[in-house]
Design a protein around this motif. Structure first.
Motif, PDB file in Angstrom:
ATOM      1  N   ALA A  40      27.503  -0.704  -1.337  1.00 14.60           N
ATOM      2  CA  ALA A  40      26.253  -0.418  -0.633  1.00 14.60           C
ATOM      3  C   ALA A  40      26.063  -1.355   0.557  1.00 14.60           C
ATOM      4  O   ALA A  40      25.459  -0.982   1.564  1.00 14.60           O
ATOM      5  N   SER A  41      26.603  -2.570   0.455  1.00 10.95           N
ATOM      6  CA  SER A  41      26.464  -3.527   1.562  1.00 10.95           C
ATOM      7  C   SER A  41      27.153  -3.011   2.823  1.00 10.95           C
ATOM      8  O   SER A  41      26.686  -3.260   3.944  1.00 10.95           O
ATOM      9  N   ALA A  42      28.258  -2.277   2.654  1.00 11.22           N
ATOM     10  CA  ALA A  42      28.944  -1.704   3.818  1.00 11.22           C
ATOM     11  C   ALA A  42      28.100  -0.596   4.429  1.00 11.22           C
ATOM     12  O   ALA A  42      28.032  -0.448   5.659  1.00 11.22           O
ATOM     13  N   VAL A  43      27.458   0.186   3.581  1.00  6.38           N
ATOM     14  CA  VAL A  43      26.540   1.224   4.079  1.00  6.38           C
ATOM     15  C   VAL A  43      25.397   0.574   4.849  1.00  6.38           C
ATOM     16  O   VAL A  43      24.987   1.068   5.906  1.00  6.38           O
ATOM     17  N   GLU A  44      24.888  -0.535   4.337  1.00  9.83           N
ATOM     18  CA  GLU A  44      23.798  -1.240   5.020  1.00  9.83           C
ATOM     19  C   GLU A  44      24.234  -1.719   6.402  1.00  9.83           C
ATOM     20  O   GLU A  44      23.453  -1.662   7.363  1.00  9.83           O
ATOM     21  N   PHE A  68      20.288   3.369  -5.196  1.00  8.23           N
ATOM     22  CA  PHE A  68      20.121   2.006  -4.691  1.00  8.23           C
ATOM     23  C   PHE A  68      19.203   1.997  -3.475  1.00  8.23           C
ATOM     24  O   PHE A  68      18.265   1.183  -3.382  1.00  8.23           O
ATOM     25  N   PHE A  69      19.455   2.906  -2.534  1.00  9.15           N
ATOM     26  CA  PHE A  69      18.646   2.922  -1.318  1.00  9.15           C
ATOM     27  C   PHE A  69      17.256   3.531  -1.552  1.00  9.15           C
ATOM     28  O   PHE A  69      16.288   3.115  -0.917  1.00  9.15           O
ATOM     29  N   GLN A  70      17.162   4.479  -2.461  1.00 13.13           N
ATOM     30  CA  GLN A  70      15.846   5.008  -2.816  1.00 13.13           C
ATOM     31  C   GLN A  70      14.971   3.920  -3.418  1.00 13.13           C
ATOM     32  O   GLN A  70      13.787   3.808  -3.098  1.00 13.13           O
ATOM     33  N   GLY A  73      13.355   1.860  -0.971  1.00 11.19           N
ATOM     34  CA  GLY A  73      12.391   2.542  -0.121  1.00 11.19           C
ATOM     35  C   GLY A  73      12.968   3.136   1.145  1.00 11.19           C
ATOM     36  O   GLY A  73      12.218   3.499   2.059  1.00 11.19           O
ATOM     37  N   VAL A  74      14.299   3.238   1.218  1.00 11.16           N
ATOM     38  CA  VAL A  74      14.951   3.832   2.387  1.00 11.16           C
ATOM     39  C   VAL A  74      14.939   5.352   2.219  1.00 11.16           C
ATOM     40  O   VAL A  74      15.502   5.881   1.259  1.00 11.16           O
ATOM     41  N   THR A  75      14.288   6.042   3.137  1.00 12.88           N
ATOM     42  CA  THR A  75      14.098   7.494   2.976  1.00 12.88           C
ATOM     43  C   THR A  75      14.734   8.327   4.079  1.00 12.88           C
ATOM     44  O   THR A  75      14.668   9.555   4.030  1.00 12.88           O
TER      45      THR A  75
END
Length: 237
Positions: A40-44, A68-70, A73-75
């Motif tokens: 997920a850190s790479a996606v970030e 993880f992103f939901q 609060g990432v929508t």
């Protein structure tokens, strides 16, 4: 600029140059960043560089990233499932992803429609075409597109958006373009029948330029953005 941001900038430049060479606008081609096997850190890092559309090949891994992103609060991310889909994992795709690129039979399409939660918009789907007639690859024969499209478009919780293909590896540009052109013709024909059809998911790192020249509207790029993958870490293989 970190490596992923730098890589993304380079890929975007290549897309713009390829589009310009054939008289298209770069905005006509969506970059799908294939984040399979990456944390997920790479996606970030990609998000920080402006990327919002991500592709995942493995259901459980993709769902974990989506959750993880939901939870954070990432929508505004768009999640595309681009791997082979087994019937026993269709519910997870229906419940979590925004797109499924790999519909190649009515059974899977029906399950996705039935399992799509009522509070979510219809699942965007692409019909996968086995354009290179490879026995080991998923996808339907080009001649079967019309029949499956009619069935998929009638399902209430799916939105037919177009076609996807993974052509056999080919090093010569002319041969890449010839195969991509076959997909473009099928895509153009499908568009005349269905107003929702607007997406041709075609082209990866090695054949992106030919795919764009033929008319691809979405390219799937992974290693050129995120670097080499370590498949030993994936539990779904």
């Amino acid at each position: 600029m970190n490596d992923i941001a730098h890589n993304l900038a380079q890929v975007r430049d290549k897309i713009s140059a390829a589009a310009s060479r054939c008289g298209r606008l770069s905005e006509e081609v969506t970059l799908l960043a294939v984040s399979k096997t990456k944390p997920a850190s790479a996606v970030e890092e990609a998000m920080a560089a402006g990327q919002r559309a991500f592709g995942e090949n493995y259901v459980q891994e993709g769902v974990e990233k989506i959750r993880f992103f939901q939870d954070k609060g990432v929508t505004d991310l768009q999640w595309h499932f681009i791997g082979p889909l087994q019937s026993n994992k269709s519910r997870l795709v229906a419940e979590h992803f925004d797109w499924c690129h790999t519909v190649d039979r009515l059974k899977i399409a029906t399950r996705l429609s039935e399992q799509r939660p009522a509070h979510l918009p219809p699942l965007n789907v692409l019909i996968q075409v086995n354009i290179s007639d490879e026995q080991s690859k998923s996808g339907i024969e080009p001649e079967a597109i019309d029949a499956l499209a009619a069935e998929v478009s009638a399902l209430p919780n799916l939105c037919l958006r177009g076609l996807m293909a993974i052509p056999a590896p080919e090093t010569e540009y002319d041969k890449q373009f010839a195969v991509a052109q076959q997909m473009a013709v099928a895509f153009a024909r499908l568009k005349t029948h269905y107003p929702t059809v607007d997406t041709l998911s075609l082209g990866m790192s090695d054949d992106m330029e030919a795919a764009i020249a033929a008319g691809s509207t979405m390219v799937r790029i992974g290693t050129a953005i995120f670097g080499a993958r370590d498949y030993t870490k994936n539990k779904e293989l």
